[in-house]
Design a protein around this motif. Structure first.
Motif, PDB file in Angstrom:
ATOM      1  N   ASP A  12       0.828  -1.210   0.000  1.00 20.37           N
ATOM      2  CA  ASP A  12       0.000   0.000   0.000  1.00 20.37           C
ATOM      3  C   ASP A  12       0.862   1.261   0.000  1.00 20.37           C
ATOM      4  O   ASP A  12       0.467   2.285   0.526  1.00 20.37           O
ATOM      5  N   ALA A  13       2.061   1.195  -0.589  1.00 21.45           N
ATOM      6  CA  ALA A  13       2.941   2.378  -0.620  1.00 21.45           C
ATOM      7  C   ALA A  13       3.202   2.785  -2.073  1.00 21.45           C
ATOM      8  O   ALA A  13       4.326   3.130  -2.448  1.00 21.45           O
ATOM      9  N   THR A  14       2.141   2.765  -2.889  1.00 18.71           N
ATOM     10  CA  THR A  14       2.284   3.027  -4.325  1.00 18.71           C
ATOM     11  C   THR A  14       2.795   4.446  -4.585  1.00 18.71           C
ATOM     12  O   THR A  14       3.695   4.654  -5.405  1.00 18.71           O
ATOM     13  N   GLY A  15       2.213   5.418  -3.886  1.00 18.71           N
ATOM     14  CA  GLY A  15       2.605   6.816  -4.102  1.00 18.71           C
ATOM     15  C   GLY A  15       4.076   7.032  -3.797  1.00 18.71           C
ATOM     16  O   GLY A  15       4.795   7.708  -4.549  1.00 18.71           O
ATOM     17  N   ALA A  16       4.545   6.439  -2.717  1.00 18.66           N
ATOM     18  CA  ALA A  16       5.956   6.598  -2.329  1.00 18.66           C
ATOM     19  C   ALA A  16       6.860   6.031  -3.419  1.00 18.66           C
ATOM     20  O   ALA A  16       7.912   6.594  -3.731  1.00 18.66           O
ATOM     21  N   GLU A  17       6.432   4.940  -4.024  1.00 16.90           N
ATOM     22  CA  GLU A  17       7.234   4.302  -5.069  1.00 16.90           C
ATOM     23  C   GLU A  17       7.278   5.180  -6.326  1.00 16.90           C
ATOM     24  O   GLU A  17       8.335   5.366  -6.933  1.00 16.90           O
ATOM     25  N   ILE A  18       6.125   5.746  -6.686  1.00 14.60           N
ATOM     26  CA  ILE A  18       6.089   6.637  -7.859  1.00 14.60           C
ATOM     27  C   ILE A  18       7.021   7.823  -7.619  1.00 14.60           C
ATOM     28  O   ILE A  18       7.826   8.202  -8.469  1.00 14.60           O
ATOM     29  N   GLN A  19       6.925   8.381  -6.416  1.00 15.47           N
ATOM     30  CA  GLN A  19       7.737   9.553  -6.079  1.00 15.47           C
ATOM     31  C   GLN A  19       9.235   9.209  -6.110  1.00 15.47           C
ATOM     32  O   GLN A  19      10.048   9.981  -6.609  1.00 15.47           O
ATOM     33  N   ARG A  20       9.573   8.023  -5.600  1.00 12.02           N
ATOM     34  CA  ARG A  20      10.985   7.614  -5.564  1.00 12.02           C
ATOM     35  C   ARG A  20      11.560   7.543  -6.975  1.00 12.02           C
ATOM     36  O   ARG A  20      12.611   8.107  -7.266  1.00 12.02           O
ATOM     37  N   VAL A  21      10.804   6.900  -7.880  1.00 12.98           N
ATOM     38  CA  VAL A  21      11.320   6.710  -9.237  1.00 12.98           C
ATOM     39  C   VAL A  21      11.381   8.045  -9.984  1.00 12.98           C
ATOM     40  O   VAL A  21      12.374   8.364 -10.642  1.00 12.98           O
TER      41      VAL A  21
END
Ligand SMILES: Cc1cc2nc3c(=O)[nH]c(=O)nc-3n(C[C@H](O)[C@H](O)[C@H](O)COP(=O)(O)OP(=O)(O)OC[C@H]3O[C@@H](n4cnc5c(N)ncnc54)[C@H](O)[C@@H]3O)c2cc1C
Length: 398
Positions: A12-21
């Motif tokens: 449930d950490a999709t946003g964090a992953e998008i932001q990281r990339v």
């Protein structure tokens, strides 16, 4: 949703992953210069054409002018104008206020989405408990332990967000409480651990084990459907000014965005803007203009921190998920009372932010009062139905 269509990353950490990339890619690209701690104050606009921005360098405490052939606003939403919200601190509606001041059209300002299930624990942040939790079968219960959503909608817990929000508010009022519970305790604990590691971890920080404890929640402001009006290639009504992301309003979300659709605001329109500006730049005629700035006027002697507190509380009470003509008129009187601040400058970025919050708050209240019906994220107790004659947008221009 009738189909499962949402991509997830890291549980449930999709946003964090998008932001990281995205951050990594931006850092890798030598053509992109990133200036941190620069706060955009105003657009440089002459004869309905944008020539760049005026920004305030917070570290060096100085104003700087950035000239640009193309300017893209991507400053996010405005949830912070409400006391209870899920948004990051920066979501103060700056881009909408800045564009409006510069003469751009803004649209659908009355349509704000409130999220039904936001953690409501004293001392804890307003942490959003994803819709996916109800998607997996979690129940909503009032403080008496009763499931209630079947009384409000055939889809029960999976009803549209605005319906769930109003049902929760009604249950809260009916039980004299400031919360209801989101209950996952009947679900398989292994599934919960696998699907919602982030929610589980955050709740555990506040001594809640979501496999055995129901989660106290309440609605909070979440997403702005309206914003700076753009067309299907991201152009605003000002030449050379584009907008994408939550600051913009292409109209694709109608009056009530579907869960997980907002990232298209940035992804689809960001890409389209890049393509469109290639054409725009082919005919570009450079001009060198001088700009004067009224932000350098004398600041007012106002307690800005106190005014900000008053504003966010007032917005929640008068222009929140349940609105009335009387409440919205009171909101407009509030804005009228503080309108003299427009004639004053400011001392720092926090004060600029508050000026922007007052501007967008007023636009929200004005649009909400003008729309004499209920539709999507906009609900009025005095006009609870939707009308065909209102199948249109409200557009403001200064
Ligand atoms: C808790 C939460 C969960 C969400 N979950 C989902 C989801 O599951 N799926 C989905 O599709 N959407 C979701 N959304 C909505 C989605 O995340 C947002 O709509 C989206 O991130 C907005 O992106 P943006 O690029 O427009 O703005 P932001 O990501 O908010 O970026 C705005 C940027 O502009 C900068 N900025 C602002 N003002 C100024 C200024 N004056 N000068 C200079 N810089 C400025 C900010 O510092 C920030 O860097 C969620 C939102 C929240 C709050």
């Amino acid at each position: 949703h009738s189909q499962r269509r949402i991509l997830h990353a890291s549980g449930d950490a999709t946003g964090a992953e998008i932001q990281r990339v995205l951050t990594m890619r931006v850092r890798e690209d030598e053509r992109i210069k990133v200036l941190e701690n620069h706060y955009v104050v105003d657009l440089l606009v002459r004869e309905n054409t944008c020539y760049g921005v005026l920004a305030y360098d917070r570290e060096n405490e100085e104003y700087r002018v950035f000239r640009g052939k193309v300017t893209v606003l991507a400053t996010g939403g405005l949830g912070r104008i409400f006391e209870h919200n899920t948004n990051p601190e920066i979501a103060t509606g700056d881009g909408i206020a800045i564009a409006f001041r510069a003469g751009a059209e803004v649209m659908d300002m009355e349509f704000i989405q409130f999220h039904p299930t936001v953690l409501n624990l004293p001392g804890a942040p307003r942490f959003l408990i994803s819709e996916a939790v109800r998607g997996e079968g979690a129940y909503l219960r009032n403080i008496q332990g009763q499931r209630f959503m079947q009384r409000y909608h055939d889809l029960a817990e999976l009803a549209p967000r605005d319906i769930v929000v109003r049902a929760i508010l009604k249950e809260m009022a009916g039980t004299g409480s400031n919360k209801v519970f989101l209950d996952l305790t009947h679900l398989d604990p292994d599934l919960i651990k696998l699907r919602f590691p982030n929610i589980m971890k955050t709740c555990a920080e506040y001594q809640l084990d979501i496999t055995v404890d129901p989660i106290p929640i309440a609605p909070a402001a979440h997403y702005m459907m309206g914003g700076v009006k753009i067309n299907l290639v991201g152009e605003t009504s000002i030449k050379g000014l584009y907008a994408c992301g939550e600051v913009s309003c292409p109209g694709v979300h109608g009056a009530n965005r579907l869960a997980s659709n907002s990232l298209l605001d940035g992804l689809v329109f960001g890409g389209r803007i890049v393509e469109e500006t290639k054409h725009f730049l082919q005919d570009y005629q450079p001009r060198h203009l001088e700009f004067a700035c009224d932000w350098l006027l004398k600041p007012a002697k106002t307690d800005y921190a106190d005014l900000r507190r008053k504003l966010v509380v007032m917005m929640g009470e008068k222009v929140g998920p349940v609105r009335s003509s009387e409440g919205m008129r009171e909101a407009l009187m509030f804005f009228d009372q503080w309108s003299y601040l427009r004639r004053h400058g400011v001392d720092n970025a926090e004060q600029m932010e508050l000026k922007n919050m007052l501007q967008v708050g007023e636009l929200v209240a004005e649009a909400a009062l003008a729309r004499r019906e209920s539709r999507g994220g906009h609900y009025r107790v005095d006009c609870p139905d939707a009308y065909q004659r209102w199948q249109k947008h409200i557009i403001f221009r200064r």
